[in-house]
Design an enzyme around this catalytic site. Sequence first.
Site, PDB file in Angstrom:
ATOM      1  N   CYS A 109      29.140  58.716  22.533  1.00 40.82           N
ATOM      2  CA  CYS A 109      29.292  60.052  23.373  1.00 40.82           C
ATOM      3  C   CYS A 109      28.874  59.296  24.830  1.00 40.82           C
ATOM      4  CB  CYS A 109      28.365  60.964  23.018  1.00 40.82           C
ATOM      5  SG  CYS A 109      28.324  62.448  24.191  1.00 40.82           S
ATOM      6  N   CYS A 112      26.647  61.820  26.753  1.00 44.89           N
ATOM      7  CA  CYS A 112      25.175  62.209  26.562  1.00 44.89           C
ATOM      8  C   CYS A 112      24.960  61.889  24.762  1.00 44.89           C
ATOM      9  CB  CYS A 112      24.783  63.694  26.296  1.00 44.89           C
ATOM     10  SG  CYS A 112      26.262  64.814  25.941  1.00 44.89           S
ATOM     11  N   SER A 113      25.067  62.459  23.905  1.00 47.04           N
ATOM     12  CA  SER A 113      24.616  62.065  22.572  1.00 47.04           C
ATOM     13  C   SER A 113      24.943  63.017  21.395  1.00 47.04           C
ATOM     14  CB  SER A 113      23.198  62.170  22.551  1.00 47.04           C
ATOM     15  OG  SER A 113      22.446  63.256  22.739  1.00 47.04           O
ATOM     16  N   CYS A 114      26.622  63.261  21.828  1.00 43.38           N
ATOM     17  CA  CYS A 114      27.098  64.432  20.697  1.00 43.38           C
ATOM     18  C   CYS A 114      27.318  63.475  19.588  1.00 43.38           C
ATOM     19  CB  CYS A 114      28.438  64.755  21.372  1.00 43.38           C
ATOM     20  SG  CYS A 114      28.187  65.831  22.982  1.00 43.38           S
TER      21      CYS A 114
HETATM   22 FE    FE Z   1      27.151  64.084  23.972  1.00 36.75          FE
END
Ligand code: FE
Length: 200
Positions: A109, A112-114
Amino acid sequence: MSTDHHDQHDHEHPDDPRALRADALEAILIEKELIDPAAVDATLDYFETQLGPMHGAKVVARAWTDPEFKQRLLADGLGAIGELGLGGPQVDHLVVVENTSDTHNVVVCTLCSCYPWGLLGLPPAWYKSLAYRSRVVREPRAVISEMGCELPSDIDIRVWDSSSEVRYFVLPERPAGTDDLDEEALAALVSRDQMIGVAR
Ligand code: FE
C-alpha cells in the site's frame, strides 16, 4: 464495571508513552461511560487470537485442492472466502492474484498500510515502513531479494497497490511434491509473507 480491567491487558512495553496514553484515554472513556470495558476486552481478544494468517493459509490450501473454488476465488474473492466462513475486517473488496511459474505478484500500500486483516491479521511493521512502500514499486526484485527471496531471473513481477477500495491477496503456487498432503497439511506450508508476495 470491572475494576481489574486494566490488569487484563498485557502491554509489551508498559512504560511506552503511547501505551500510557492509550490506557489514560481508555480510562476516561470508561469513566464517562462512552465505552464498555467488556467491549474493549472483546475487541482486544479478537485482534490477539481470532485474526491471523491462518485464515489466508486455509484459503490457499482450499484453492490448491479444489480447482472450482480457485476459479471462484479469482473471480470473486469476498464471495469465495465467505464459503469458508471467512471475512472480517478490511476484506470487503478483495482481489486475489495468482502466482504462476512465469508471474510473481507482490502487494503493497504505497499510501499507508491497507492490508486484508481478515485473512492475514494485522500488517507487519515493515509493510507499513516508508522504505518498503516506496521501494517495492520501483525495484521489487531487489526488495524481495533483500527480504530473503531470490526470484527466477526471467519471472515477470507484478506489484499491486492496495487502497481503501481494493485489498490484494497473493495466491502462491502449490509446491512440487505435495500431492499426498491434505488441506490441513498444505495450509501449514503457507506463510504470511507468501500471501503478501515477499516470499515464494
Ligand atoms: Fe493503506
